[in-house]
Design an enzyme around this catalytic site. Structure first.
Site, PDB file in Angstrom:
ATOM      1  CB  THR A 151      49.385 -17.884 -41.724  1.00 32.06           C
ATOM      2  OG1 THR A 151      48.013 -17.569 -41.952  1.00 32.06           O
ATOM      3  CG2 THR A 151      50.057 -16.755 -40.971  1.00 32.06           C
ATOM      4  N   GLY A 190      46.127 -25.106 -37.942  1.00 26.04           N
ATOM      5  CA  GLY A 190      45.603 -25.990 -36.892  1.00 26.04           C
ATOM      6  C   GLY A 190      45.888 -27.445 -37.222  1.00 26.04           C
ATOM      7  CD  GLU A 433      39.789 -17.994 -42.779  1.00 26.35           C
ATOM      8  OE1 GLU A 433      40.104 -18.962 -42.064  1.00 26.35           O
ATOM      9  OE2 GLU A 433      40.232 -17.856 -43.925  1.00 26.35           O
TER      10      GLU A 433
HETATM   11  C1  LIG Z   1      44.054  -8.575 -47.325  1.00 28.33           C
HETATM   12  C2  LIG Z   1      43.867  -9.353 -48.611  1.00 28.33           C
HETATM   13  C3  LIG Z   1      42.393  -9.414 -48.953  1.00 28.33           C
HETATM   14  C4  LIG Z   1      44.628  -8.642 -49.724  1.00 28.33           C
HETATM   15  O1  LIG Z   1      44.774  -9.540 -50.797  1.00 28.33           O
HETATM   16  P1  LIG Z   1      45.532  -9.113 -52.131  1.00 28.33           P
HETATM   17  O2  LIG Z   1      45.638 -10.259 -53.032  1.00 28.33           O
HETATM   18  O3  LIG Z   1      46.748  -8.358 -51.766  1.00 28.33           O
HETATM   19  O4  LIG Z   1      44.459  -8.201 -52.671  1.00 28.33           O
HETATM   20  P2  LIG Z   1      44.630  -6.894 -53.512  1.00 28.33           P
HETATM   21  O5  LIG Z   1      45.676  -7.056 -54.513  1.00 28.33           O
HETATM   22  O6  LIG Z   1      44.696  -5.797 -52.503  1.00 28.33           O
HETATM   23  O7  LIG Z   1      43.289  -6.953 -54.301  1.00 28.33           O
HETATM   24  C5  LIG Z   1      42.210  -6.832 -53.661  1.00 28.33           C
HETATM   25  C6  LIG Z   1      41.175  -7.165 -54.713  1.00 28.33           C
HETATM   26  O8  LIG Z   1      40.835  -8.516 -54.562  1.00 28.33           O
HETATM   27  C7  LIG Z   1      39.539  -8.618 -54.032  1.00 28.33           C
HETATM   28  N1  LIG Z   1      39.568  -9.674 -53.044  1.00 28.33           N
HETATM   29  C8  LIG Z   1      40.442  -9.834 -52.021  1.00 28.33           C
HETATM   30  N2  LIG Z   1      40.131 -10.944 -51.337  1.00 28.33           N
HETATM   31  C9  LIG Z   1      39.078 -11.503 -51.965  1.00 28.33           C
HETATM   32  C10 LIG Z   1      38.326 -12.660 -51.731  1.00 28.33           C
HETATM   33  N3  LIG Z   1      38.594 -13.473 -50.704  1.00 28.33           N
HETATM   34  N4  LIG Z   1      37.311 -12.925 -52.554  1.00 28.33           N
HETATM   35  C11 LIG Z   1      37.033 -12.111 -53.578  1.00 28.33           C
HETATM   36  N5  LIG Z   1      37.703 -11.001 -53.848  1.00 28.33           N
HETATM   37  C12 LIG Z   1      38.715 -10.704 -53.047  1.00 28.33           C
HETATM   38  C13 LIG Z   1      39.287  -7.247 -53.441  1.00 28.33           C
HETATM   39  O9  LIG Z   1      37.945  -6.968 -53.344  1.00 28.33           O
HETATM   40  C14 LIG Z   1      39.977  -6.357 -54.416  1.00 28.33           C
HETATM   41  O10 LIG Z   1      39.197  -6.241 -55.574  1.00 28.33           O
HETATM   42  P3  LIG Z   1      39.326  -4.921 -56.490  1.00 28.33           P
HETATM   43  O11 LIG Z   1      40.727  -4.855 -56.992  1.00 28.33           O
HETATM   44  O12 LIG Z   1      39.015  -3.773 -55.613  1.00 28.33           O
HETATM   45  O13 LIG Z   1      38.302  -5.145 -57.566  1.00 28.33           O
HETATM   46  C15 LIG Z   1      44.346 -10.796 -48.501  1.00 28.33           C
HETATM   47  O14 LIG Z   1      45.697 -10.825 -48.546  1.00 28.33           O
HETATM   48  C16 LIG Z   1      43.731 -11.533 -47.352  1.00 28.33           C
HETATM   49  O15 LIG Z   1      42.644 -12.073 -47.471  1.00 28.33           O
HETATM   50  N6  LIG Z   1      44.414 -11.589 -46.172  1.00 28.33           N
HETATM   51  C17 LIG Z   1      43.931 -12.247 -44.998  1.00 28.33           C
HETATM   52  C18 LIG Z   1      44.541 -13.611 -44.861  1.00 28.33           C
HETATM   53  C19 LIG Z   1      43.639 -14.612 -44.215  1.00 28.33           C
HETATM   54  O16 LIG Z   1      42.442 -14.437 -44.087  1.00 28.33           O
HETATM   55  N7  LIG Z   1      44.208 -15.724 -43.856  1.00 28.33           N
HETATM   56  C20 LIG Z   1      43.473 -16.816 -43.331  1.00 28.33           C
HETATM   57  C21 LIG Z   1      44.386 -17.970 -43.040  1.00 28.33           C
HETATM   58  S1  LIG Z   1      43.530 -19.415 -42.560  1.00 28.33           S
HETATM   59  C22 LIG Z   1      42.995 -19.161 -40.977  1.00 28.33           C
HETATM   60  O17 LIG Z   1      43.191 -18.162 -40.375  1.00 28.33           O
HETATM   61  C23 LIG Z   1      42.215 -20.301 -40.410  1.00 28.33           C
HETATM   62  C24 LIG Z   1      41.671 -20.134 -39.036  1.00 28.33           C
HETATM   63  C25 LIG Z   1      40.508 -21.043 -38.899  1.00 28.33           C
HETATM   64  C26 LIG Z   1      40.386 -21.720 -37.561  1.00 28.33           C
HETATM   65  O18 LIG Z   1      41.380 -21.866 -36.839  1.00 28.33           O
HETATM   66  O19 LIG Z   1      39.270 -22.157 -37.314  1.00 28.33           O
HETATM   67  C1  LIG Z   2      44.087 -19.076 -33.324  1.00 30.87           C
HETATM   68  C2  LIG Z   2      44.611 -18.895 -34.715  1.00 30.87           C
HETATM   69  C3  LIG Z   2      44.446 -19.903 -35.653  1.00 30.87           C
HETATM   70  C4  LIG Z   2      44.955 -19.763 -36.932  1.00 30.87           C
HETATM   71  N1  LIG Z   2      44.826 -20.784 -37.825  1.00 30.87           N
HETATM   72  C5  LIG Z   2      45.386 -20.682 -39.056  1.00 30.87           C
HETATM   73  C6  LIG Z   2      45.334 -21.769 -39.979  1.00 30.87           C
HETATM   74  O1  LIG Z   2      44.773 -22.816 -39.691  1.00 30.87           O
HETATM   75  N2  LIG Z   2      45.932 -21.629 -41.188  1.00 30.87           N
HETATM   76  C7  LIG Z   2      46.556 -20.488 -41.555  1.00 30.87           C
HETATM   77  O2  LIG Z   2      47.072 -20.433 -42.662  1.00 30.87           O
HETATM   78  N3  LIG Z   2      46.614 -19.435 -40.715  1.00 30.87           N
HETATM   79  C8  LIG Z   2      46.037 -19.500 -39.479  1.00 30.87           C
HETATM   80  N4  LIG Z   2      46.103 -18.435 -38.601  1.00 30.87           N
HETATM   81  C9  LIG Z   2      46.789 -17.217 -39.016  1.00 30.87           C
HETATM   82  C10 LIG Z   2      45.858 -16.026 -39.208  1.00 30.87           C
HETATM   83  O3  LIG Z   2      45.050 -16.188 -40.331  1.00 30.87           O
HETATM   84  C11 LIG Z   2      46.679 -14.740 -39.283  1.00 30.87           C
HETATM   85  O4  LIG Z   2      47.341 -14.583 -38.046  1.00 30.87           O
HETATM   86  C12 LIG Z   2      45.798 -13.564 -39.577  1.00 30.87           C
HETATM   87  O5  LIG Z   2      45.319 -13.594 -40.905  1.00 30.87           O
HETATM   88  C13 LIG Z   2      46.489 -12.229 -39.297  1.00 30.87           C
HETATM   89  O6  LIG Z   2      47.659 -12.094 -40.040  1.00 30.87           O
HETATM   90  P1  LIG Z   2      49.054 -11.690 -39.360  1.00 30.87           P
HETATM   91  O7  LIG Z   2      49.280 -12.607 -38.230  1.00 30.87           O
HETATM   92  O8  LIG Z   2      50.024 -11.628 -40.452  1.00 30.87           O
HETATM   93  O9  LIG Z   2      48.828 -10.243 -38.751  1.00 30.87           O
HETATM   94  P2  LIG Z   2      49.525  -8.902 -39.213  1.00 30.87           P
HETATM   95  O10 LIG Z   2      49.084  -8.553 -40.586  1.00 30.87           O
HETATM   96  O11 LIG Z   2      50.983  -8.941 -38.981  1.00 30.87           O
HETATM   97  O12 LIG Z   2      48.841  -7.889 -38.205  1.00 30.87           O
HETATM   98  C14 LIG Z   2      49.517  -7.110 -37.234  1.00 30.87           C
HETATM   99  C15 LIG Z   2      48.951  -5.690 -37.244  1.00 30.87           C
HETATM  100  O13 LIG Z   2      49.259  -5.066 -38.481  1.00 30.87           O
HETATM  101  C16 LIG Z   2      48.106  -4.447 -39.015  1.00 30.87           C
HETATM  102  N5  LIG Z   2      48.146  -4.477 -40.484  1.00 30.87           N
HETATM  103  C17 LIG Z   2      48.648  -5.438 -41.303  1.00 30.87           C
HETATM  104  N6  LIG Z   2      48.433  -5.136 -42.571  1.00 30.87           N
HETATM  105  C18 LIG Z   2      47.805  -3.948 -42.594  1.00 30.87           C
HETATM  106  C19 LIG Z   2      47.290  -3.118 -43.622  1.00 30.87           C
HETATM  107  N7  LIG Z   2      47.376  -3.475 -44.895  1.00 30.87           N
HETATM  108  N8  LIG Z   2      46.675  -1.983 -43.256  1.00 30.87           N
HETATM  109  C20 LIG Z   2      46.553  -1.637 -41.970  1.00 30.87           C
HETATM  110  N9  LIG Z   2      46.982  -2.396 -40.959  1.00 30.87           N
HETATM  111  C21 LIG Z   2      47.602  -3.535 -41.263  1.00 30.87           C
HETATM  112  C22 LIG Z   2      46.951  -5.280 -38.486  1.00 30.87           C
HETATM  113  O14 LIG Z   2      45.747  -4.536 -38.460  1.00 30.87           O
HETATM  114  C23 LIG Z   2      47.439  -5.628 -37.080  1.00 30.87           C
HETATM  115  O15 LIG Z   2      47.088  -4.568 -36.203  1.00 30.87           O
HETATM  116  C24 LIG Z   2      45.611 -18.563 -37.306  1.00 30.87           C
HETATM  117  C25 LIG Z   2      45.757 -17.540 -36.354  1.00 30.87           C
HETATM  118  C26 LIG Z   2      45.274 -17.699 -35.079  1.00 30.87           C
HETATM  119  C27 LIG Z   2      45.459 -16.587 -34.074  1.00 30.87           C
END
Ligand SMILES: CC(C)(COP(=O)(O)OP(=O)(O)OC[C@H]1O[C@@H](n2cnc3c(N)ncnc32)[C@H](O)[C@@H]1OP(=O)(O)O)[C@@H](O)C(=O)NCCC(=O)NCCSC(=O)CCCC(=O)O
Ligand SMILES: Cc1cc2nc3c(=O)[nH]c(=O)nc-3n(C[C@H](O)[C@H](O)[C@H](O)COP(=O)(O)OP(=O)(O)OC[C@H]3O[C@@H](n4cnc5c(N)ncnc54)[C@H](O)[C@@H]3O)c2cc1C
Length: 665
Positions: A151, A190, A433
């Site tokens: 992120t 983290g 996530e």
């Molecule tokens: C919202 C998306 C999914 C969009 O990705 P994109 O590349 O723009 O996708 P797109 O071009 O719209 O294509 C979608 C296409 O990619 C597929 N896809 C998307 N994600 C996955 C996956 N994980 N596995 C397998 N397939 C995946 C989708 O199903 C779509 O497939 P399709 O084109 O429909 O066949 C992605 O950007 C995303 O996953 N965002 C969320 C970010 C996130 O989860 N960050 C986590 C950071 S780490 C963290 O938070 C750690 C905290 C842990 C802790 O503190 O304990």
């Molecule tokens: C406690 C905590 C720990 C974390 N740890 C990690 C870590 O270890 N490593 C790491 O890399 N990241 C980490 N993160 C980051 C985390 O993964 C992101 O904050 C999370 O994925 C949400 O993304 P954002 O902050 O960009 O939210 P945003 O996308 O800016 O969301 C803001 C609003 O916009 C809306 N929005 C955004 N896109 C769309 C869309 N396409 N359609 C409709 N609505 C949309 C959302 O629904 C939301 O209401 C952590 C976050 C927290 C809070």
């Protein structure tokens, strides 16, 4: 022999339990041997005096809390190493690892958390065999401590918008990492602030000016001896948060930092010495760690809820308030049916997601095996399941944790109850996530695609197979099977209606993207409805499966909870069911009666059910939820730990209040 002193209210409650508590504990632990192993580790961990807090965390400064968390993380690591615990911490190969309850010694999370949950899993999942050999061992020995830096300040959700660049320089066979703007700074990982010396950096790969998408790089950010940030690395902590205040979430920027070519994790995509890019079989494999973590969040959510509900139900059994009948003493607040309504669903929901998490983990492991031989067929369904179950488990469990807090009245607002902290770490799961709405939209994308392919004769994947059934009206049926069927009808109805809206919007001239955006409220409804149908189905089928091996007494209580879960959800989603099924007012009246009967039936087992989660006092960390039920004594003991109570008069009296009183300010 000294008798254990327990609050008589709890003694009474325990005497009414109709099933064997240990048998349920073993089931929740996925086996008696897992319970034994877990307890053995807990015995060790909780006997280490360095792991106990002298002063409650909330009375420390931000810096002191961090330092205390580091100290405890190190001692915990040491004791776990001595105990031989590797599973669960480093590489979850077995679902029995989920109940790592000793982690609750950190009320607000450990700064080593990401080392275990994402750094090592990414090395294992994304590194080739040579890279795994090199980095995994070092991480296992804690020679290097890492995190997962994806992120950025400007982008978390939209990964394709990440700005951090890794530009390949074939002359030196290095990548040059650069943060071109403020918004490109990594933000949130983290442990990144002051704890980690390495991290996985997700960055946009560029070779000879051409972009190749986001790839994982292993990057050293601090000197291994001095821990000073390396030249060109800007790193620090992001500040105070709603929770996770001891996780040391950080920021990170690069000024043209060079790393060797082999620091790109190359299991799926490779860059050769001369700068040739070989693409992975499926570009989404680079997102693999996120899928794994989403799968594990279902279990974490259930666990946070099971702790909160243990605290709230024990407290509700010892708390007496108001009058139910004028001539009788004040009843236990658990006797109020509204209180049972707030809390028993917490037990059932926790079971539902716990059993679903074990099932989902098996699905994930199966997929992993197939992926290892180049078969990615199940990835879309797994991705949709991981997204959707992550969402509904985190939002349901967080809502119920907050309900538990409120159900404890004023005392639930005390930090010493541990309910505020449980809410904090639980609500974080709704955001990290993958933000929940975004994850529902990903789910909807998969569902719409499956629906459209299905209408052209393509078979549905197992969890969507009911889409193929004709949506013919049928008589309402309040059996479990009937309710499940009704929720599947809701799911079909919402999805089909969303697809119709999409088609209408595009027909009226909107682009596909605008049509999607306009229909997106419906789409997230359809995604949620599919998730509900999946959870109802899996919870029921898992309990039917376990029901064949457990005692009749336990089977009966497990099914009481399944029924409670089904009937509660039916009453909650009445509007949807009235729209898409033949549910009538008469059925609702009889379901309400059924619900009230179920609360009454579960009441004698309430304490037994929460005891079966088997959280020792050190795990619950709560004045209200201890096994002995002496809540008031504990509240007072904890209050006396407030630094303000160390002296009868605070110096601010003489400095400010007294001059004010005397008109001398
Ligand atoms: C919202 C998306 C999914 C969009 O990705 P994109 O590349 O723009 O996708 P797109 O071009 O719209 O294509 C979608 C296409 O990619 C597929 N896809 C998307 N994600 C996955 C996956 N994980 N596995 C397998 N397939 C995946 C989708 O199903 C779509 O497939 P399709 O084109 O429909 O066949 C992605 O950007 C995303 O996953 N965002 C969320 C970010 C996130 O989860 N960050 C986590 C950071 S780490 C963290 O938070 C750690 C905290 C842990 C802790 O503190 O304990
Ligand atoms: C406690 C905590 C720990 C974390 N740890 C990690 C870590 O270890 N490593 C790491 O890399 N990241 C980490 N993160 C980051 C985390 O993964 C992101 O904050 C999370 O994925 C949400 O993304 P954002 O902050 O960009 O939210 P945003 O996308 O800016 O969301 C803001 C609003 O916009 C809306 N929005 C955004 N896109 C769309 C869309 N396409 N359609 C409709 N609505 C949309 C959302 O629904 C939301 O209401 C952590 C976050 C927290 C809070």
């Amino acid at each position: 022999m000294t008798l254990k002193k327990v609050n008589p209210d709890l003694e009474k409650e325990r005497s009414t339990c109709t099933f064997n508590i240990e048998e349920l504990t073993n089931l929740l632990d996925t086996g008696a041997h897992c319970t034994a192993e877990r307890r053995a580790v807990e015995d060790k961990v909780f006997s280490v005096k360095e792991l106990k807090d002298e002063i409650p965390d909330e009375f420390l400064s931000h810096k002191e809390r961090y330092e205390n968390a580091i100290r405890k993380s190190v001692f915990l690591h040491k004791v776990l190493q001595e105990t031989g615990v590797k599973r669960g911490v480093y590489n979850r190969s077995d679902k029995s690892d989920f109940r790592t309850t000793y982690y609750s010694i950190f009320k607000d999370g450990s700064p080593f958390m990401l080392q275990y949950s994402m750094f090592v899993p990414t090395i294992l999942g994304q590194g080739d065999s040579e890279q795994v050999e090199l980095w995994y061992k070092r991480a296992l020995n804690m020679e290097i401590i890492g995190t997962y830096a994806q992120t950025e300040l400007g982008h978390g959700t939209f990964i394709r918008g990440l700005e951090t660049e890794a530009v390949y320089d074939e002359k030196t066979e290095e990548f040059i990492l650069n943060s071109p703007s403020l918004s490109s700074y990594k933000w949130w990982p983290g442990g990144l602030g002051h704890t980690t010396n390495y991290c996985i950096v997700m960055a946009q790969l560029k070779i000879k000016g051409k972009p190749y998408g986001m790839q994982p790089f292993i990057v050293q950010i601090r000197d291994e001896e001095t821990h000073m940030p390396l030249p060109g690395v800007k790193v620090g902590e992001i500040g105070a948060k709603l929770a996770f205040n001891t996780v040391n979430n950080g920021f990170l920027g690069f000024e043209h930092v060079r790393i060797p070519r082999r620091h790109m994790l190359m299991r799926f995509s490779q860059v050769s010495k001369d700068g040739k890019f070989t693409s992975s079989a499926n570009p989404k494999l680079a997102y693999g760690t996120m899928v794994m973590v989403r799968v594990t969040i279902v279990n974490s959510a259930a666990t946070y809820l099971s702790r909160a509900v243990t605290i709230a139900i024990r407290y509700s059994a010892v708390r007496h308030q108001s009058k139910l009948k004028q001539n009788e003493p004040e009843p236990q607040i658990l006797d109020y049916v509204t209180q049972q309504h707030k809390l028993f669903i917490g037990i059932a929901t926790s079971h539902a997601y716990m059993f679903c998490s074990y099932w989902l983990w098996d699905v994930y492991v199966m997929y992993q095996k197939e992926q290892n031989v180049g078969n990615f067929d199940r990835l879309p369904e797994l991705h949709a399941l991981a997204c959707c179950l992550k969402v509904i488990s985190s939002s349901d469990c967080t809502g119920l944790v907050e309900k538990c807090r409120m159900s404890c009245g004023g005392h639930g607002f005390m930090m010493s109850s541990n309910l505020p902290q449980l809410y904090g770490i639980s609500t974080a799961t709704c955001t990290y996530e993958g933000e929940n709405t975004v994850m529902l939209l990903q789910t909807a994308r998969a569902l719409v695609k499956a629906w459209e392919l299905g209408s052209r004769g393509r078979p549905f994947s197992p969890t969507m197979s009911y889409f193929a059934e004709k949506n013919v009206p049928s008589k309402w049926d309040s059996s479990l099977e009937g309710i499940l069927n009704a929720f599947q009808k809701v799911s079909i109805g919402k999805l089909s209606s969303s697809v119709s809206s999409l088609q209408e919007y595009t027909k009226s001239g909107l682009s596909a993207e605008d049509a999607w955006n306009k229909a997106s409220v419906q789409l997230i409804g359809a995604a949620e409805a599919w998730g509900r149908a999946v959870v109802l189905s899996i919870y029921k089928s898992e309990i039917e499966r376990y029901g064949q091996t457990v005692s009749p007494a336990l089977k009966s209580v497990l099914f009481d909870l399944v029924e409670l879960y089904y009937v509660h959800l039916t009453l909650e989603k009445m509007g949807d069911l009235l729209l898409y099924t033949q549910l009538s007012e008469k059925d609702v009246v009889s379901l309400r009666k059924k619900y009230e009967d179920l609360l009454e039936k579960i009441r004698p087992n309430a304490i037994g059910l929460v005891d079966a989660f088997d959280y020792r006092d050190e795990v619950l960390n709560s004045t209200l939820g201890s096994y002995d039920g002496f809540a008031y004594e504990r509240l007072m003991t904890e209050a006396m730990k407030s630094p303000l109570n160390a002296e009868p008069v605070n110096q601010s009296f003489h400095k400010y209040i007294k001059p004010l009183m005397k008109g001398k300010l």
